[in-house]
Motif scaffolding. Structure first.
Motif, PDB file in Angstrom:
ATOM      1  N   GLY A  51       0.820  -1.210   0.000  1.00 16.29           N
ATOM      2  CA  GLY A  51       0.000   0.000   0.000  1.00 16.29           C
ATOM      3  C   GLY A  51       0.851   1.256   0.000  1.00 16.29           C
ATOM      4  N   VAL A 224      -5.680   0.354  -0.693  1.00 20.42           N
ATOM      5  CA  VAL A 224      -5.546   1.808  -0.546  1.00 20.42           C
ATOM      6  C   VAL A 224      -6.035   2.544  -1.789  1.00 20.42           C
ATOM      7  CG1 VAL A 224      -3.682   1.550   1.108  1.00 20.42           C
ATOM      8  CG2 VAL A 224      -3.105   1.892  -1.291  1.00 20.42           C
ATOM      9  N   GLN A 227      -9.651   2.867  -1.157  1.00 20.56           N
ATOM     10  CA  GLN A 227      -9.957   3.878  -0.134  1.00 20.56           C
ATOM     11  C   GLN A 227      -9.588   5.286  -0.582  1.00 20.56           C
ATOM     12  OE1 GLN A 227      -8.754   1.056   3.681  1.00 20.56           O
ATOM     13  NE2 GLN A 227      -7.404   2.668   2.958  1.00 20.56           N
ATOM     14  N   ILE A 230      -4.412   6.356   2.707  1.00 27.98           N
ATOM     15  CA  ILE A 230      -3.725   5.307   3.473  1.00 27.98           C
ATOM     16  C   ILE A 230      -3.326   5.878   4.827  1.00 27.98           C
ATOM     17  CG2 ILE A 230      -1.439   5.876   2.510  1.00 27.98           C
ATOM     18  CD1 ILE A 230      -0.804   2.861   2.583  1.00 27.98           C
TER      19      ILE A 230
END
Lengths: 328, 293
Positions: A51, A224, A227, A230
């Motif tokens: 990530g 990530v 999303q 991170i």
């Protein structure tokens, strides 16, 4: 209670991007534990370096997203070497101790104040996945039917992540059903026996650790990207234990075990969550506050896993006969 | 069952004096000054030892004499403190277990190591040397290794037939009996194409009915030109099939010779046989961990 709503939410969760991410990371863990017998309790560490490989490359250094993925993979290879070189010659439990510690140390390093200019410290990084969404070939709108529909954005993340799961499972199947996979499974049974037959056990274990770690890194990168942000504290040790639960639930040592495990796990988590929420909202349950739902549902899922391990120790699609052979 | 197993009782060691460390006419394995100690205890301290090519050599000694430790050292499963050994003229010290196996010296284990959750056939195929499909990238090139796999499978079936395991080839190795596992381990070791096979207590934990068959397999290997070195407790077995016996006590070679020499050797009787070896002919087995499973 609205049962249809509960099932709709659960299904969306079971086939959603997060379930795909966990399936991908569990495929890596399956390579480690299911086939090679390596006790890796730090799979989250591979997700973390994957990530951050993406986030730091793009956000901090302005590199293209594709390069970020490559750097994430390279970080996983490096982490596997760091973990494996000192411990793979030792007994299995040393790797277990080292992995859990190294994953946690890695998290603390990435969140450390002195690296704030690079990793963003405790606040993490944002805006590194724009390119990914620019590549989205789906015109905006909703896809699916009725209660089971996704936005174009979600559909794009799901396509890529489940696509990686599919490719990963195929790669895993090819590897395991080859002479290489036979050596790997032999090491799981007894590495001294394999060594006595002229195979360099250390090299095979290292290859397994690297391959499984790369799957972890890809999972972290997709997590990530999904999303679009991170933070270091989402990579806590319990993520690893979720992955173990998923693997054992689905069936370790089976190609589709981690995939099925992830789907079922996220379905169950969502069902327990919705049911509890609705029961509290309608005052059927009064002794649990809605803020406590998160903890309670994990306890319920834990009980479900216990029941599964008692009555079906091989997991959903494991081979019971194989599982119960006396392993000496 | 003593001398008849040996067939025509050819003396393969003609002209060799029964002395510790004696030179052999055609040694395949030469050990020099191999030492290993655990803490203050010297487990192995072998000045000089040669193993004659094409013979069955037994390594005996009381419990704790260092037989298994010497085995582990020679096969690369433990590290020597000092000393060297050569196999077919090549120095082996410092090499890992897998490298030594590739040189042609393949071992089995006292506690049988069948790979229990692999089938009998997979156990055999795993042992075949030089498989291109065992390399990580090679594993994806199916057409490349398939041919090799077929050849290995044919050879494995021949070996399994010889060890009367062919009917079990698709069963999990973990479902075999103790004796069958020993046979499988021996067959699997042969898949590596060894020139010398090292058997660590091949009779331990084996049903007496299978012992005779195991012995026949071992002598057959020797008759095909393979060198066999084995550790064993059962005196009947040792006297019956060995061409040469090496006696270890407290880590040192205290005697060497033909079975008849060893039987008469007073040092051996004192150190190992004691008063327990009389008519019964069986020395009580005490350190064979799995004989009562």
């Amino acid at each position: 209670m609205d049962i249809l709503q509960v099932l709709a939410d659960a299904t969306r969760s079971a086939i959603g991007p997060v379930a795909a991410v966990y399936a991908l990371a569990a495929i890596g863990l399956n390579m480690h534990f299911g086939y090679t017998g390596l006790l890796n309790f730090g799979q989250v560490g591979f997700m973390l370096v994957g990530g951050y490989g993406v986030a730091v490359s793009v956000s901090t250094f302005g590199l293209p997203l594709g390069v970020g993925f490559l750097i994430g993979i390279a970080s996983a290879v490096a982490l596997a070497l760091v973990l494996g070189l000192p411990t793979l010659r030792l007994r299995a439990d040393y790797l277990a101790i080292t992995t859990i510690a190294v994953a946690e140390v890695a998290r603390l390093i990435y969140r450390a104040e002195f690296l704030r200019d690079i990793t963003g410290g405790v606040y993490g990084l944002q805006s590194f996945s724009t390119a990914f969404y620019q590549w989205n070939p789906f015109p905006s709108g909703t896809y699916g039917f009725g209660w089971l529909s996704f936005s174009a954005r979600d559909l794009w993340v799901m396509t890529v992540t489940w696509g990686l799961v599919l490719v990963g499972s195929a790669v895993m199947w090819l590897l395991i059903h080859s002479p290489w996979g036979r050596v790997i499974k032999g090491i799981r049974e007894d590495e001294d026996a394999v060594r006595s037959l002229g195979k360099n056990v250390f090299v095979y274990k290292m290859q397994s650790l690297i391959i499984g770690g790369v799957f972890g890194a890809l999972a972290g990168a997709m997590l990530v990207v999904n999303q679009q942000t991170i933070t270091p504290d989402q990579f806590m040790p319990q993520v690893t234990f979720y992955l173990w639960a998923i693997l054992l639930l689905g069936g370790a040592g089976r190609t589709l075990g981690p995939v099925l495990g992830s789907v079922v796990m996220w379905f169950l988590l969502s069902v327990t969550d919705s049911v509890l929420r609705q029961l509290i909202a309608t005052d059927v349950i009064t002794f649990i506050a809605s803020s406590e739902i998160g903890g309670v549902r994990h306890a319920l899922v834990g009980v479900a896993l216990l029941v599964l391990i008692i009555f079906r120790p091989q997991g959903l699609i494991g081979n019971r006969k194989e599982m119960l052979i006396n392993v000496k | 069952m003593s001398s008849d197993v040996n067939g025509a009782t050819v003396d393969r060691m003609a002209g060799v004096d029964p002395l510790p460390g004696v030179a052999k006419p055609d040694p395949i394995l030469v050990v020099d000054g191999v030492r290993r100690s655990f803490g203050g205890l010297t487990a192995v301290d072998v000045e000089h030892l040669e193993v004659q090519r094409g013979t069955i050599t037994a390594l005996i000694g009381p419990n704790g004499a260092g037989k298994s430790t010497l085995f582990n050292l020679l096969t690369g499963f433990d590290r020597v403190d000092s000393g060297t050994w050569t196999f077919q003229g090549k120095q082996l010290n410092g090499l890992g277990g897998h490298r030594i196996a590739r040189e042609g010296m393949v071992r089995t284990f006292q506690l049988t190591k069948a790979l229990t959750r692999l089938t009998v056939m997979e156990n055999m195929l795993l042992a075949a040397p030089g498989q291109t499909g065992e390399r990580i990238l090679g594993s994806f090139l199916r057409p490349q290794w398939r041919k090799q796999e077929e050849a290995n499978r044919a050879r494995a079936e021949q070996l399994l037939e010889r060890f009367k395991l062919l009917a079990k080839k698709d069963e999990m190795a973990g479902s075999l009996s103790g004796g069958q596992r020993k046979l499988l381990e021996m067959a699997r070791a042969l898949m590596v194409n060894p020139t010398m096979i090292m058997l660590d207590e091949p009779m331990a934990g084996v049903n007496p009915a299978l012992v005779q068959s195991l012995l026949e397999h071992i002598t057959a290997l020797r008759d095909e030109g393979m060198t066999v070195l084995f550790v064993e407790h059962d005196m009947d077995v040792i006297m019956g099939i060995s061409d040469w016996i090496v006696v270890l006590s407290e880590g040192k070679v205290i005697a060497e010779g033909r079975p008849s020499d060893i039987r008469a050797d007073q040092r051996v009787i004192d150190a190992y046989l004691g008063s327990g070896y009389e008519e019964s002919g069986r020395e009580p087995q005490t350190d064979t961990g799995e004989s009562h499973e």
